[in-house]
Enzyme design. Structure first.
Site, PDB file in Angstrom:
ATOM      1  N   LYS A 186       0.327  -1.417  -0.516  1.00  0.00           N
ATOM      2  CA  LYS A 186      -0.085  -0.049   0.228  1.00  0.00           C
ATOM      3  C   LYS A 186       0.785   1.745   0.006  1.00  0.00           C
ATOM      4  O   LYS A 186       2.393   0.901   0.078  1.00  0.00           O
ATOM      5  CB  LYS A 186      -0.708  -0.488   1.070  1.00  0.00           C
ATOM      6  CG  LYS A 186      -2.011  -1.327   1.231  1.00  0.00           C
ATOM      7  CD  LYS A 186      -2.901  -0.852   0.098  1.00  0.00           C
ATOM      8  CE  LYS A 186      -4.131  -1.572   0.368  1.00  0.00           C
ATOM      9  NZ  LYS A 186      -4.097  -3.392  -0.630  1.00  0.00           N
TER      10      LYS A 186
HETATM   11  C1  LIG Z   1      -9.493  -1.387  -1.204  1.00  0.00           C
HETATM   12  C2  LIG Z   1      -9.372  -2.868  -0.144  1.00  0.00           C
HETATM   13  N1  LIG Z   1     -10.145  -2.736   0.699  1.00  0.00           N
HETATM   14  C3  LIG Z   1      -9.705  -3.565   1.449  1.00  0.00           C
HETATM   15  C4  LIG Z   1      -8.424  -3.932   1.808  1.00  0.00           C
HETATM   16  C5  LIG Z   1      -7.954  -4.936   3.266  1.00  0.00           C
HETATM   17  O1  LIG Z   1      -6.667  -4.812   3.644  1.00  0.00           O
HETATM   18  P1  LIG Z   1      -5.658  -5.313   3.968  1.00  0.00           P
HETATM   19  O2  LIG Z   1      -5.009  -6.375   3.097  1.00  0.00           O
HETATM   20  O3  LIG Z   1      -5.336  -5.020   4.977  1.00  0.00           O
HETATM   21  O4  LIG Z   1      -6.970  -7.166   4.937  1.00  0.00           O
HETATM   22  C6  LIG Z   1      -7.554  -3.860   0.692  1.00  0.00           C
HETATM   23  C7  LIG Z   1      -6.498  -4.243   0.524  1.00  0.00           C
HETATM   24  O5  LIG Z   1      -5.810  -5.928   0.785  1.00  0.00           O
HETATM   25  C8  LIG Z   1      -8.316  -3.020  -0.460  1.00  0.00           C
HETATM   26  O6  LIG Z   1      -7.918  -2.712  -1.510  1.00  0.00           O
END
Ligand SMILES: Cc1ncc(COP(=O)(O)O)c(C=O)c1O
Length: 371
Positions: free
Chosen positions: A186
């Site tokens: 990210k």
């Molecule tokens: C739009 C979106 N929402 C939620 C997430 C969830 O994040 P994580 O992977 O840290 O659980 C992500 C990324 O992975 C995402 O791109």
């Protein structure tokens, strides 16, 4: 030449060394769970965004679940989300026993709009979750107005939009609460999983900070039946260093994006990212579209260039969501975006030579001028 889709480069120079020093420091200090490092990062992130509170949690997914739970989403509620998002947005709604209701995105920005969300509001709708997709903010004024007029909760999924702005205000500060992910790739990434709930509502902040830590405010005194979803101390220490460079890294992403935009304009049937008025884009993902997507992906692969697809199979066509009973062809824009999207490498530290090679290869593909 080999070009990775994403790589962690020492950009700006010296950041890697600082991160390594922090990791060593935390290991030596032996405070591994919560503590001052987590608090310091939470305060710094909230301050950066201009929000009241940031509460570090285990992942972006957990941040979504906790933010939705904090605003009162539960079984039998409906929550409107964009159909073209990463599955985590839908899973967070489903995790709370609520039903994700999928809205078509705007054709040019690929973001959820008040217009498409409004058509899906029913008496069961509890909240709307706009996702600032690829790093571009949604049109927040209209979405906030819509939520207010129907007394709906607004929870932003800002997992891809650290530092993006709408009318000079940071993504993640418009809704009742917002969820950020610090997944390593990210714009603000940790060295493992991590996330944060951001809110300016003290009651929501207090709920989330207790709930993520077994519902306790004080050790062994539990007010809520909570869970364990704490941001790791090590991750918090790393994120505090990386936060200092977020603006600079986002600027570099924008510079690289502008170079693509300039060089790839008018090539073949390529559709390049369009930035809506007032919405800034921090290019977490540089998405292009073409009817020859698979061919282009294979061609670039042969040239040693890695690309990605965000996202090849939309949520409503995933076996996991067959119970929602959407049919193929029912969300035409979403399906078209899924079939034609390709993400090109774009990350701080991508070299001039690498980007030129990518541009030259994309042009060669469309102009039939292999080299
Ligand atoms: C739009 C979106 N929402 C939620 C997430 C969830 O994040 P994580 O992977 O840290 O659980 C992500 C990324 O992975 C995402 O791109």
């Amino acid at each position: 030449m080999q070009v990775p889709y994403v790589a962690f480069r020492d950009w700006p120079v010296g950041i890697t060394q600082q991160v390594e020093q922090e990791v060593t420091r935390v290991l030596r200090e032996q405070q591994f769970i919560l503590g001052p490092d987590v608090q310091t990062f939470e305060d710094a992130f909230a301050k950066f965004l201009g929000a009241g509170f940031a509460i570090g949690v285990g992942s972006g997914f957990d941040a979504l679940v906790l933010a939705l739970k904090a605003v009162g989403v539960g079984p039998s509620d409906e929550v409107i989300i964009p159909a073209n998002t990463f599955i985590a947005t839908a899973n967070a709604v489903a995790q709370l026993g609520a039903t994700p209701v999928l809205a078509e995105p705007d054709k040019l920005t690929y973001n959820l709009t008040a217009d498409t969300a409004a058509k899906l509001i029913t008496t069961k709708t509890k909240a709307i979750v706009p996702v600032h997709l690829y790093g571009q903010t949604c049109q927040m004024d209209e979405l906030m107005e819509l939520c207010e007029s129907y007394s709906l909760k607004l929870v932003e999924d800002a997992a891809q939009a650290h530092g993006a702005t709408y009318k000079n205000q940071f993504a993640g500060t418009f809704g009742d609460a917002a969820a950020f992910s610090f997944y390593p790739t990210k714009n603000l990434g940790a060295v493992g999983d991590g996330g944060a709930v951001v809110t300016s509502n003290p009651e929501l902040a207090s709920f989330v900070s207790m709930y993520r830590n077994y519902g306790q405010q004080e050790k062994y005194h539990h007010q809520l039946v909570g869970i364990n979803s704490r941001l790791d101390t090590l991750q918090a220490a790393v994120l505090r260093i990386k936060l200092k460079y977020l603006r600079q890294q986002n600027k570099e992403r924008q510079r690289l994006a502008n170079q693509y935009l300039k060089e790839l304009q008018g090539i073949g049937d390529l559709m390049l990212p369009v930035t809506a008025e007032y919405c800034s884009h921090v290019y977490h993902i540089f998405n292009i579209r073409t009817s020859r997507r698979n061919e282009l992906k294979n061609y670039l692969q042969q040239k040693g260039i890695q690309t990605a697809i965000h996202y090849p199979v939309p949520i409503h066509l995933q076996p996991a969501y067959s119970y929602l009973k959407y049919k193929k062809g029912s969300l035409t824009i979403t399906e078209e975006v899924a079939n034609t999207s390709l993400s090109l490498p774009l990350f701080p530290g991508l070299s001039k030579a690498e980007q030129e090679y990518i541009i030259q290869s994309v042009k060669a593909f469309f102009l039939n001028q292999d080299f």
